[in-house]
Design a protein around this motif. Structure first.
Motif, PDB file in Angstrom:
ATOM      1  N   SER A 315       0.847  -1.192   0.000  1.00 31.60           N
ATOM      2  CA  SER A 315       0.000   0.000   0.000  1.00 31.60           C
ATOM      3  C   SER A 315       0.878   1.237   0.000  1.00 31.60           C
ATOM      4  O   SER A 315       1.866   1.305   0.736  1.00 31.60           O
ATOM      5  N   PHE A 318      -1.641   3.924   2.959  1.00 26.29           N
ATOM      6  CA  PHE A 318      -2.306   3.546   4.196  1.00 26.29           C
ATOM      7  C   PHE A 318      -1.433   3.873   5.403  1.00 26.29           C
ATOM      8  O   PHE A 318      -0.299   3.422   5.516  1.00 26.29           O
ATOM      9  N   SER A 320      -2.026   3.957   9.598  1.00 28.07           N
ATOM     10  CA  SER A 320      -3.009   3.581  10.617  1.00 28.07           C
ATOM     11  C   SER A 320      -3.242   4.684  11.638  1.00 28.07           C
ATOM     12  O   SER A 320      -4.345   4.866  12.133  1.00 28.07           O
ATOM     13  N   ARG A 786      -5.458  -6.095   8.587  1.00 28.74           N
ATOM     14  CA  ARG A 786      -4.828  -6.131   7.269  1.00 28.74           C
ATOM     15  C   ARG A 786      -3.609  -7.053   7.346  1.00 28.74           C
ATOM     16  O   ARG A 786      -3.036  -7.249   8.426  1.00 28.74           O
ATOM     17  N   VAL A 802      -5.657  -1.206  12.509  1.00 28.30           N
ATOM     18  CA  VAL A 802      -5.422  -1.713  11.155  1.00 28.30           C
ATOM     19  C   VAL A 802      -6.404  -2.844  10.825  1.00 28.30           C
ATOM     20  O   VAL A 802      -6.083  -3.757  10.077  1.00 28.30           O
ATOM     21  N   GLN A 804      -9.080  -4.882   9.042  1.00 30.81           N
ATOM     22  CA  GLN A 804      -9.567  -4.985   7.670  1.00 30.81           C
ATOM     23  C   GLN A 804     -11.067  -5.244   7.651  1.00 30.81           C
ATOM     24  O   GLN A 804     -11.796  -4.669   6.847  1.00 30.81           O
TER      25      GLN A 804
END
Length: 856
Positions: A315, A318, A320, A786, A802, A804
């Motif tokens: 990514s 991203f 957090s 994630r 984090v 998902q």
């Protein structure tokens, strides 16, 4: 060495700054000798600074490479495979770095298991970057030294001394800077920069030293080509760029650096609007081949990795926690310019103070130089842009700890940083009769530069001490492992190793190392069934495995590494006297209230304690007022059985407490950890409130606590400025705070808390839960993170940042099903459960986590 530096730089300053144009047929013998001497001083100083780590040792991730190298020399196709797939067959991370493995293989074939050879290779790459930077600095210095410069648009015979109109306004033409001094200080600062041990002294750190070497060499070759030399220099520059890209992703910003250099060239030729268009066209033509290489690199990267991005989480954007991200960046930038390992340097250290004062001197001196000689400004801006470009590829993971962990990520950035620092020590002279103040300033710059270099060497030597100790510990651990498996441990039983050092003062020792340490030829024989547990290994679900570990105690051996004595000590798991999670009645709950608190809560060190009193009602009142720094602490004088105690709750009133406090930390000692230290602690946040609040300290998932026998008391670290009333202290059973989860064959003798999913045999798996022990629980929610990110703190009260997706289920008991198709990426995921009330709100703490391992 300081006196030599002063004499050499002072001698060569006049030689390099002659008023008349030098002959184009070659430099004078004296200038050549001075240049060779300065390069020799830089190289010698760099080599001497790294001598302490030039011995046979491997550490941390080095053992991952050794395991792979053993296979690669037998099956050479593994080397080639790195060119068309993820580096070292990585699934949890996606990197494209095949050339690193080529250098590893060459070292392995030449040196075998002698780590000295690997360290020599690291040093050679660092030394190459250092020496080439000298010549890069020399070329950049010509922009303000008045030396002749050829360009790609000039033939050698057309090269002349640049006129004053071409380089600057006539009012400033009488000043010249010393390119030789600039190049010398830039290169020696880089060679001795104290931030470098992780990149140079750690074998695996060569990833950054190698790519930096190819970047610096490529840029230097590009400079030669753009100065009108043979097209072969362009070919060499492109080749170096390709080698850099095959080493690490950092090289992708090199064309941007070259574009910045093209702007510098445009300014060097007059920098007016008339040649702006032609300059832009020439720059585009020059950079185009390099841009094509970058484009092709991304195509290859896509084919090999299946993605353009890759890395740890595949990514680009991203983040957090934005606040922590910004704080981490600011702290990393601070460590970048003040690279002192705080395990060795306190705020009053004389060398560190000299370094910090020197930063101020450099800033003032550089500003004076830039104001005096405006031709320096474009070079300064180019160096600043290069610094920014060097940090862009690591922007998501740019973090440098106080002990310099993570500092290798800034290795490339220290190249332009060294150029920027060199401006503070570059001498400037006036044509004709120099001003008296300028002679004094130049002498001061050289002397202070020598002092700064001495401070850099001292800090580098000290910082390298961490890697010397780490290497010695690593060698001792390997020796004791061989002894253990040769004499005491027969066969290959389940073995759990405790207290193996993850790092020592920031230098890695056993991080990702145990698997490779226990394989032949590093070991007398291949060992499979061992695992390492400590607070730095957040992936292993130790809390989840506690009960199964106790149930299988006769089939598991546990050893603790004695760091001081460099040996393994056997540890015995306690008998199941107190029951497990489901046997709440048998759990040894203890409660200390108003009748006993005043005998148990004490003050041994009155630092920061403004008031301490035990009231008639038994309530403990404490007020703290401590300066910034060491926190005040209370002694909690009672003992607990470690394995059976999962949580400790302290009920407090906090009517007055600073808002941005650091919370409370509970430090423990026990039979295996005899002294209090911050490595062995549990944390709880606290907020100002007129109502009682219960601070929950989670001990359950800490191996050093659980396997420590009996506790020897606690220290409670308090906020610097607070008023607290301690009302009650008690132990709390785990199943009253969190769900109990389980899945098939997941105990210590099974999958060790790892739930495997793949596309063939394990498409689905069920996980059961039980929240009956949690007051008010009516359901459960599972957090699924994630992939391949740092796991959350175990058994805490904070929602994972984090996540998902979440999976909710009603009822106090039940199960959920995990399906392989719901996991888009390969790698590892963290999953943990929370109990929820009738309104769906979370209650208690996060349950023990398990690891979801997703394979093809």
């Amino acid at each position: 060495m300081s006196a030599d530096i002063v004499n050499v730089v002072e001698q060569t300053r006049n030689e390099s700054d002659e008023q008349q144009p030098p002959s184009h047929t070659g430099s004078s013998p004296l200038k050549k000798n001075a240049l060779a001497l300065m390069v020799g001083i830089v190289a010698l100083a760099t080599v001497l600074a790294y001598l302490p780590v030039m011995f046979n040792f491997f550490a941390g991730d080095d053992f991952v490479h050794l395991t792979w190298l053993k296979q690669a020399v037998v099956y050479p196709q593994l080397i080639w495979k790195n060119f068309y797939s993820s580096w070292l067959d990585g699934t949890t991370t996606k990197f494209y770095r095949p050339l690193i493995s080529v250098f590893m293989v060459s070292d392995y074939m030449l040196w075998g298991l002698n780590g000295l050879g690997f360290h020599i290779t690291n040093l050679l790459f660092h030394l190459t970057s250092t020496v080439v930077l000298f010549f890069v600095g020399l070329r950049l210095g010509k922009c303000f030294s008045g030396a002749p410069v050829e360009t790609a648009e000039q033939s050698p015979v057309q090269t002349t001394q640049l006129s004053s109109a071409q380089v600057q306004p006539s009012s400033a033409t009488r000043f010249q800077g010393s390119a030789m001094a600039f190049a010398f200080f830039a290169s020696i600062i880089f060679g001795l920069y104290p931030l470098h041990p992780e990149a140079v002294s750690w074998i695996t750190g060569r990833v950054d030293t190698i790519v930096t070497t190819f970047i610096v060499v490529s840029l230097w070759c590009y400079m030669q080509w753009r100065d009108g030399k043979s097209i072969l220099w362009c070919a060499a520059s492109i080749a170096s760029l390709i080698l850099g890209l095959l080493s690490k992703e950092m090289a992708i910003t090199l064309p941007a650096t070259m574009a910045a250099y093209e702007v510098l060239l445009w300014w060097e030729k007059g920098g007016n609007r008339k040649n702006l268009l032609s300059g832009a066209i020439n720059a585009i033509k020059a950079i185009a081949p390099f841009a094509v290489v970058i484009a092709l690199y991304f195509v290859v990267r896509l084919i090999a990795l299946g993605t353009f991005v890759g890395g740890y989480d595949d990514s680009l954007f991203f983040i957090s926690n934005v606040k922590d991200f910004i704080y981490g960046w600011l702290h990393a930038l601070k460590m970048l310019v003040i690279p002192a390992n705080k395990d060795f340097f306190n705020a009053h250290n004389a060398v560190l103070m000299l370094w910090q004062i020197s930063l101020g001197f450099m800033a003032v001196s550089a500003l004076v130089n830039l104001a005096t000689l405006k031709r320096m400004i474009p070079v300064f801006l180019f160096s600043a842009l290069w610094l920014a470009f060097a940090l862009i590829p690591v922007y998501k993971i740019f973090a440098i700890a106080d002990d310099l962990q993570g500092s290798r990520l800034a290795y490339l950035a220290t190249v332009p940083l060294s150029l920027l620092m060199a401006f503070g020590f570059t001498t400037v002279r006036a044509q004709g009769n120099p001003f008296a103040w300028m002679r004094i300033a130049n002498r001061l710059r050289i002397i202070w530069g020598a002092l700064f270099i001495t401070a850099a060497a001292a800090m580098l030597w000290t910082n390298n001490g961490a890697w010397v100790t780490a290497g010695q510990q690593s060698n001792a651990i390997r020796e004791q492992l061989n002894s253990l498996y040769s004499s005491e441990i027969k066969g290959d039983p389940q073995v759990l190793f405790l207290s193996l050092p993850d790092h020592i003062h920031g230098a890695y020792v056993c991080r990702n190392a145990l698997y490779g340490m226990t394989k032949h030829p590093q070991m007398v024989r291949d060992i499979q069934n061992n695992i390492m547990v400590d607070k730095f290994e957040p992936i292993l679900p130790f809390g989840y495995l506690k009960e199964s570990l106790q149930e299988s105690k006769n089939q598991v051996k546990i050893y603790r590494w004695n760091l001081e004595n460099k040996r393994f000590d056997a540890i015995t798991i306690p008998d199941k006297t107190f029951g497990g999670l489901n046997e709440l009645v048998a759990t040894p709950l203890r409660k200390y209230d108003s009748r006993t608190l005043k005998q148990l809560v004490k003050v041994e060190d009155h630092y920061g304690i403004a008031e301490f009193a035990a009231g008639e009602n038994g309530v403990i009142t404490v007020k703290t007022d401590a300066p910034k720094g060491r926190r005040p602490a209370l002694k909690l004088d009672f003992s607990l059985p470690c394995f059976a105690t999962d949580f400790l709750a302290i009920k407090v009133l906090a009517p007055a407490i600073e808002k941005n406090n650091k919370g409370l930390d509970l430090l423990y000692k026990n039979d295996i950890n005899r002294d209090f230290n911050l490595f062995h602690r549990a944390h709880a946040d606290i907020f100002p409130s007129s109502q009682p609040q219960t601070l929950l300290f989670s001990l359950r998932s800490a191996p050093e606590w659980a396997l420590g026998g009996t506790s020897g008391g606690f220290e409670l670290y308090l906020p610097l400025h607070a008023e607290l009333k301690i009302l009650e202290i008690e132990t709390v059973a785990a199943n009253t705070l969190m769900p109990i989860i389980n899945f098939k064959n997941s105990g210590f003798l099974g999958t060790k808390g790892f739930l495997h999913l793949d596309r063939k045999e394990k498409l689905k798996e069920s996980v059961t839960y039980d929240t009956k022990g949690v007051p008010g629980a009516q359901g459960v929610v599972f957090e699924l993170t994630r992939p391949n990110l740092l796991f959350a703190s175990q058994n805490d009260k904070e929602k994972c940042l984090v996540t998902q997706r979440e999976i909710s289920s009603s009822g106090t008991t039940g199960s959920i099903t995990l399906d392989r198709k719901d996991f888009p990426s390969l790698g590892i995921y963290e999953m943990r459960a929370w109990a929820t009330d009738k309104d769906g709100n979370r209650t208690g703490v996060a349950g023990d986590h398990i690891v979801i391992s997703v394979d093809e």
